[in-house]
Design a protein around this motif. Sequence first.
Motif, PDB file in Angstrom:
ATOM      1  N   GLU A  39       0.833  -1.209   0.000  1.00 57.80           N
ATOM      2  CA  GLU A  39       0.000   0.000   0.000  1.00 57.80           C
ATOM      3  C   GLU A  39       0.864   1.254   0.000  1.00 57.80           C
ATOM      4  OE1 GLU A  39      -3.560   2.082   2.658  1.00 57.80           O
ATOM      5  OE2 GLU A  39      -2.773   0.113   3.199  1.00 57.80           O
ATOM      6  N   MET A  40       1.891   1.286   0.869  1.00 56.68           N
ATOM      7  CA  MET A  40       2.785   2.444   0.904  1.00 56.68           C
ATOM      8  C   MET A  40       3.573   2.579  -0.388  1.00 56.68           C
ATOM      9  SD  MET A  40       5.930   3.335   3.529  1.00 56.68           S
ATOM     10  CE  MET A  40       4.928   3.756   4.951  1.00 56.68           C
ATOM     11  N   ALA A  41       4.048   1.458  -0.923  1.00 56.30           N
ATOM     12  CA  ALA A  41       4.820   1.498  -2.161  1.00 56.30           C
ATOM     13  C   ALA A  41       3.986   2.051  -3.304  1.00 56.30           C
ATOM     14  CB  ALA A  41       5.345   0.107  -2.496  1.00 56.30           C
ATOM     15  N   THR A  42       2.707   1.593  -3.404  1.00 53.96           N
ATOM     16  CA  THR A  42       1.827   2.091  -4.466  1.00 53.96           C
ATOM     17  C   THR A  42       1.548   3.569  -4.300  1.00 53.96           C
ATOM     18  OG1 THR A  42       0.803  -0.097  -4.624  1.00 53.96           O
ATOM     19  CG2 THR A  42      -0.411   1.764  -5.573  1.00 53.96           C
ATOM     20  N   ASP A  43       1.306   3.980  -3.065  1.00 58.97           N
ATOM     21  CA  ASP A  43       1.029   5.393  -2.793  1.00 58.97           C
ATOM     22  C   ASP A  43       2.191   6.267  -3.226  1.00 58.97           C
ATOM     23  OD1 ASP A  43      -0.159   7.730  -1.722  1.00 58.97           O
ATOM     24  OD2 ASP A  43       0.989   7.458   0.133  1.00 58.97           O
ATOM     25  N   TYR A  44       3.423   5.861  -2.892  1.00 57.93           N
ATOM     26  CA  TYR A  44       4.578   6.692  -3.224  1.00 57.93           C
ATOM     27  C   TYR A  44       4.951   6.601  -4.688  1.00 57.93           C
ATOM     28  CZ  TYR A  44       5.545   8.649   1.318  1.00 57.93           C
ATOM     29  OH  TYR A  44       5.455   9.403   2.466  1.00 57.93           O
ATOM     30  N   LEU A  45       4.590   5.517  -5.349  1.00 56.79           N
ATOM     31  CA  LEU A  45       4.768   5.475  -6.796  1.00 56.79           C
ATOM     32  C   LEU A  45       3.906   6.539  -7.458  1.00 56.79           C
ATOM     33  CD1 LEU A  45       4.960   1.730  -7.853  1.00 56.79           C
ATOM     34  CD2 LEU A  45       6.583   3.520  -8.401  1.00 56.79           C
ATOM     35  N   GLY A  46       2.669   6.682  -6.972  1.00 59.00           N
ATOM     36  CA  GLY A  46       1.797   7.719  -7.513  1.00 59.00           C
ATOM     37  C   GLY A  46       2.343   9.108  -7.250  1.00 59.00           C
ATOM     38  N   ARG A  47       2.889   9.326  -6.073  1.00 61.28           N
ATOM     39  CA  ARG A  47       3.465  10.634  -5.759  1.00 61.28           C
ATOM     40  C   ARG A  47       4.665  10.954  -6.659  1.00 61.28           C
ATOM     41  NH1 ARG A  47       3.503  11.365   0.842  1.00 61.28           N
ATOM     42  NH2 ARG A  47       1.435  10.498   1.262  1.00 61.28           N
ATOM     43  N   ILE A  48       5.498   9.953  -6.838  1.00 65.59           N
ATOM     44  CA  ILE A  48       6.678  10.154  -7.698  1.00 65.59           C
ATOM     45  C   ILE A  48       6.241  10.426  -9.129  1.00 65.59           C
ATOM     46  CG2 ILE A  48       8.711   9.019  -8.665  1.00 65.59           C
ATOM     47  CD1 ILE A  48       8.960   7.526  -5.974  1.00 65.59           C
ATOM     48  N   SER A  49       5.235   9.673  -9.590  1.00 65.01           N
ATOM     49  CA  SER A  49       4.771   9.820 -10.964  1.00 65.01           C
ATOM     50  C   SER A  49       4.172  11.190 -11.218  1.00 65.01           C
ATOM     51  CB  SER A  49       3.739   8.731 -11.280  1.00 65.01           C
ATOM     52  OG  SER A  49       3.260   8.843 -12.602  1.00 65.01           O
ATOM     53  N   ASN A  50       3.546  11.781 -10.213  1.00 69.03           N
ATOM     54  CA  ASN A  50       2.876  13.062 -10.374  1.00 69.03           C
ATOM     55  C   ASN A  50       3.774  14.254 -10.034  1.00 69.03           C
ATOM     56  OD1 ASN A  50       0.396  11.937 -11.152  1.00 69.03           O
ATOM     57  ND2 ASN A  50      -0.131  11.498  -9.018  1.00 69.03           N
ATOM     58  N   SER A  51       5.055  14.001  -9.750  1.00 71.01           N
ATOM     59  CA  SER A  51       5.957  15.105  -9.423  1.00 71.01           C
ATOM     60  C   SER A  51       6.505  15.723 -10.697  1.00 71.01           C
ATOM     61  CB  SER A  51       7.089  14.601  -8.523  1.00 71.01           C
ATOM     62  OG  SER A  51       7.830  13.605  -9.194  1.00 71.01           O
ATOM     63  N   SER A  52       7.439  16.668 -10.574  1.00 70.44           N
ATOM     64  CA  SER A  52       7.958  17.410 -11.724  1.00 70.44           C
ATOM     65  C   SER A  52       8.750  16.509 -12.665  1.00 70.44           C
ATOM     66  CB  SER A  52       8.834  18.556 -11.226  1.00 70.44           C
ATOM     67  OG  SER A  52       9.845  18.050 -10.388  1.00 70.44           O
ATOM     68  N   PRO A  53       8.989  16.952 -13.913  1.00 72.29           N
ATOM     69  CA  PRO A  53       9.557  16.070 -14.942  1.00 72.29           C
ATOM     70  C   PRO A  53      10.885  15.442 -14.592  1.00 72.29           C
ATOM     71  CG  PRO A  53       8.677  18.055 -15.932  1.00 72.29           C
ATOM     72  CD  PRO A  53       8.591  18.247 -14.455  1.00 72.29           C
ATOM     73  N   GLN A  54      11.700  16.096 -13.753  1.00 68.49           N
ATOM     74  CA  GLN A  54      12.987  15.484 -13.460  1.00 68.49           C
ATOM     75  C   GLN A  54      12.865  14.197 -12.659  1.00 68.49           C
ATOM     76  OE1 GLN A  54      12.083  18.505 -12.207  1.00 68.49           O
ATOM     77  NE2 GLN A  54      12.989  18.903 -10.203  1.00 68.49           N
TER      78      GLN A  54
END
Length: 777
Positions: free
Chosen positions: A529-544
């Motif tokens: 659950e935590m891994a999926t949540d942070y994957l979404g956060r990383i994916s939605n961050s800035s292009p770098q």
Amino acid sequence: MDSPAGSPANGKSKGKRIRNIISFCHDVRKRFEAGKGDARLQGLTNEVENQINAIKSYTLRSPVSTRHEQLNGAGLELWNWCTQLMRHDDDDNDHPSPIRSRFFILVRVFSFLVLSLAQWGDNHTPGDLVRLQKLAIKAGRSCIVNGELHFALLALQKAAEYNGHLHNLRDSLPKEELSACNSFESEYLTLRIVLAWKDDRLDVAEHLYGKIESLKHKLDPTSAEPIADSLFEIGRGLLARDDAARAVKWLERAYELINSQELGNLSRGGIELRLAISQALIQAYLDTNTPEGVRNAENHVAFIESEMGNKLVVLLLRLEILLHSPAEVFDSHAYADVLQRMMKNVDLSDSSFKLVLHHIRKLEDKSPGLAYSAFDDFITSRIVPTQRSDWIEQAVLIRTHMATTHRDTIQSIRALSAMLDKVETGLGQPFTTTTTLGILTLLWKKIDAKEGPLDIAQEWCRLALHSSLRQCGPSNEAKITRKLLLCALQRNDFSTALDVLDSMSDTTREEPRTMYLVYKLALANNDHEMATDYLGRISNSSPQDLRYLYACCVDAQKKNDKHITLEALRHLVRRYDDTSPGDVHLPALLRLLIRLEVSLLNEQDQTEGSRRSLIEDLCGVFEGAVAAIQRAPSDKEGQKLFTVNELDWFCKNAYNLSLKNLVRWELQHVLRILQCCLSIISQYPKDIPAQASADLSLRKMFCNFLAATALITLARCEDDVEIQLQNYLNMRQNIKQFDEAFEANIEGLNEDPRRDLQTKLSTLLVFDFEGAICLKS
């Protein structure tokens, strides 16, 4: 007055020569006061030297009292005038020029010879002889000090002559004049010794010293001090020549002479001279590199210590003796003990502060642990109470450097932390930003080390988060806490990792690098659950953050977690897919990234670091777009993704972006965007309409102009010659392209554009000339 002795001369000739000498005495003063410049003074000095050479052998065979008085008056007046100006030069902060110094030395010798000539005869009174001997010694001393050894010998020969006359009159001399006679004789012999030494005639110096031995018991402190000083000068000179054995001999003679006087009768300068002789003698003993020399040095220091106690000079001599011990038998504890005594007793000043630091460094080379302990005590007990922030911050920086230079241990790191606790308590506030960043720069080399135990790295991280360093700024704090989190992850210490995560600020937790580490923590804990949540956060961050998505895929694959791997791949496909052009329209994705980057750059709350990162990434996106355009990708139907319209968008935006930020960005970034624009222009099809082709040519020329201007600015500011020359070379290439395009399009240009481009070309030709010179083309 006769020219050389024995040459006939009538009274008229004598009188003329006397008048000439008297006239020259007055003339010297007038010409000195009227003349300006070293050249005139040099000429006057040469005349004085000629007069000395002429007068030194003159004799006055028949007394002529009037002439004697005139000579005496003129010589005395010139001597006093010269002495007064020499004293003025000594009192002045500016050192006189060598020409001026030599002029006064020769005038002093000349005026003495005039006085000597005026007193010539067989009927000298003892007072005359004493006075002339005193002047001869003064003139000789001045000549020796200033390196005029030839004239020094001349003056001292006269002194020897007067001394001989006084010896013949000893039985009739009153007590005071007899005492002065003894004093002058010893001083004369001393100057002859110094003169012989400067002339590299130590055998003569030894012979002359034997004559002083018989006079030592007759000397009072006033006479003994200058003699001891001269012997000290010889010993110190021999020591500087690495002739320690003979230096010991002369320094012992100096010390024996000064020490033979009652200490209470010595002047302040004499007491200081006695100590200076002792210091030089101890150094000479040590430089003999013999066991006997070391014993003599130790005995001499013990004698001084019995007189002076824990004075700084005594402790420094103790340290000097210890430093002369061979490395294998060096007594670190004794050195530390003396150093502790010095730190407790020294009166703190800038010089003593630097002195203590110097000897702490010496101890550090031998025993880092003892140096840490001594330095910590010095900082907390002596420096912090002064509240001198410059001392405190410099000491803490040096202490941190010491800790980061030697082998790491948990104990040494914690000792440094304990010292910082005490310093912060004493100061009542954290360190300044500058000092904090300096300390963190040293600590980061240890924190970021690729090798070494993880528990040591973790201790360094905790030290970097010390409360006294809280002025480090959010960016540095985020880097350190992430490193601490990474250490906990690598040690599989999940409880500590979660504690570190909880201690982070919200801003730090939302940074992509931190989210990636939390994602790794979730993987290691099998927390999907935590891994999926942070994957979404990383994916939605800035292009770098695209690189973190790739890293997430790799980590999931290493973990062999297919669910998380699939989730990471999905996020990556949604953001960008270079291998499946049908899923993601590459030009549209790149346009989106560019627009987002530009919009982030236009926000006012960007820090300089993040703004620079965005600019860098934006350059990378444009360069990636250029690379993609050059690859000429196609869609499923075989149609090129980068149409002319797409090329127009990227070309115009690159040009406008570089033009808009020409003065706001670093020139390297502007150059990268301009180069992208030029590369895109080169990818246009050959069959585009004529008007579009002409517009592209103008844009290309403007890009070449801007790039050349930026490159010459970078070249002029660059210290690295190789980079500077490369900038000039690239500038010349852009100028050449501009010139070629101008020649190709000049016929089709209107008057105003042509005039503007001609102006730009004239500017570029100046730059090209500069580049050609620097490139030696």
